[in-house]
Design a protein around this motif. Sequence first.
Motif, PDB file in Angstrom:
ATOM      1  N   GLY A 154       7.075  13.383  -2.748  1.00  0.00           N
ATOM      2  CA  GLY A 154       8.430  12.869  -2.923  1.00  0.00           C
ATOM      3  C   GLY A 154       8.989  13.215  -4.285  1.00  0.00           C
ATOM      4  O   GLY A 154       8.253  13.447  -5.243  1.00  0.00           O
ATOM      5  N   THR A 155      10.333  13.245  -4.375  1.00  0.00           N
ATOM      6  CA  THR A 155      10.976  13.554  -5.653  1.00  0.00           C
ATOM      7  C   THR A 155      11.386  12.301  -6.401  1.00  0.00           C
ATOM      8  O   THR A 155      11.680  12.352  -7.588  1.00  0.00           O
ATOM      9  CB  THR A 155      12.242  14.402  -5.430  1.00  0.00           C
ATOM     10  OG1 THR A 155      13.169  13.642  -4.644  1.00  0.00           O
ATOM     11  CG2 THR A 155      11.914  15.720  -4.767  1.00  0.00           C
ATOM     12  N   LEU A 167      16.265   6.677  -3.306  1.00  0.00           N
ATOM     13  CA  LEU A 167      16.885   5.371  -3.535  1.00  0.00           C
ATOM     14  C   LEU A 167      17.892   5.396  -4.681  1.00  0.00           C
ATOM     15  O   LEU A 167      18.885   4.670  -4.647  1.00  0.00           O
ATOM     16  CB  LEU A 167      15.824   4.299  -3.779  1.00  0.00           C
ATOM     17  CG  LEU A 167      15.054   3.871  -2.537  1.00  0.00           C
ATOM     18  CD1 LEU A 167      13.925   2.916  -2.909  1.00  0.00           C
ATOM     19  CD2 LEU A 167      15.971   3.230  -1.515  1.00  0.00           C
ATOM     20  N   SER A 168      17.681   6.255  -5.681  1.00  0.00           N
ATOM     21  CA  SER A 168      18.672   6.324  -6.767  1.00  0.00           C
ATOM     22  C   SER A 168      19.973   6.946  -6.264  1.00  0.00           C
ATOM     23  O   SER A 168      21.064   6.525  -6.667  1.00  0.00           O
ATOM     24  CB  SER A 168      18.127   7.081  -7.979  1.00  0.00           C
ATOM     25  OG  SER A 168      17.911   8.437  -7.684  1.00  0.00           O
ATOM     26  N   VAL A 169      19.887   7.915  -5.360  1.00  0.00           N
ATOM     27  CA  VAL A 169      21.091   8.506  -4.769  1.00  0.00           C
ATOM     28  C   VAL A 169      21.797   7.475  -3.886  1.00  0.00           C
ATOM     29  O   VAL A 169      23.025   7.323  -3.951  1.00  0.00           O
ATOM     30  CB  VAL A 169      20.741   9.786  -3.963  1.00  0.00           C
ATOM     31  CG1 VAL A 169      21.921  10.247  -3.128  1.00  0.00           C
ATOM     32  CG2 VAL A 169      20.293  10.889  -4.911  1.00  0.00           C
ATOM     33  N   PRO A 200      15.915   7.083 -11.082  1.00  0.00           N
ATOM     34  CA  PRO A 200      15.715   8.479 -10.670  1.00  0.00           C
ATOM     35  C   PRO A 200      14.300   8.951 -11.005  1.00  0.00           C
ATOM     36  O   PRO A 200      13.759   8.633 -12.057  1.00  0.00           O
ATOM     37  CB  PRO A 200      16.743   9.253 -11.499  1.00  0.00           C
ATOM     38  CG  PRO A 200      17.747   8.236 -11.923  1.00  0.00           C
ATOM     39  CD  PRO A 200      17.018   6.932 -12.026  1.00  0.00           C
ATOM     40  N   PHE A 201      13.705   9.670 -10.084  1.00  0.00           N
ATOM     41  CA  PHE A 201      12.394  10.303 -10.211  1.00  0.00           C
ATOM     42  C   PHE A 201      11.221   9.330 -10.152  1.00  0.00           C
ATOM     43  O   PHE A 201      10.089   9.737 -10.340  1.00  0.00           O
ATOM     44  CB  PHE A 201      12.299  11.174 -11.470  1.00  0.00           C
ATOM     45  CG  PHE A 201      13.409  12.191 -11.551  1.00  0.00           C
ATOM     46  CD1 PHE A 201      13.472  13.245 -10.647  1.00  0.00           C
ATOM     47  CD2 PHE A 201      14.409  12.067 -12.501  1.00  0.00           C
ATOM     48  CE1 PHE A 201      14.499  14.166 -10.707  1.00  0.00           C
ATOM     49  CE2 PHE A 201      15.435  12.983 -12.562  1.00  0.00           C
ATOM     50  CZ  PHE A 201      15.482  14.036 -11.663  1.00  0.00           C
TER      51      PHE A 201
END
Length: 171
Positions: A127-128, A132-134, A118-119
């Motif tokens: 981009g946040t 890809l983590s979601v 994440p992040f």
Amino acid sequence: MKIKTNSNEGFVNLDPVYGSHRHYFGIAYDKNSNVNLACPVCDISLIDKNNKCPKCGGQIYKIQIPNQGFIEGCASFKDDWQKWDFVDRAGERKFVKIDVTDTGCGIPPENLNKIFEPFFSTKGQRGTGLGLSVIWGIIDNHNGSISVESKVDKGTTFSVRLPQNDFLKSI
């Protein structure tokens, strides 16, 4: 896993698909040298001193997976031996595999082991770092897996594997 070999230290990222035998190393690594594999958080050794690899006779690593027993594998990475009784007892499962490939700029090797965190982003303010983590979380919640292969200046392939029964129920 944290890997220590001679004077080098880095990380080994096992492929999330049991039995695929691909590993990503964070350091230059000679398969003929002695290694120590440890937990990256608490630095406890993951080497099982009581067992040897049935293929090469070398050391094996042993990692406990909560509620799913232990996964074991050749710690020298000289061969492809792995064992995970929990998965093996479940019998053969069929998966639907979806590959998504591009011919873009590729992902540098030093970023491959971070892209599902994440992040993590290489896009700066554009981009946040959650995409890809979601995606990884959604696929994991459906008992599937996602892996990536990439070559700089050649492109990237993401492979998604979903259990066939779960996949067909959702269509």
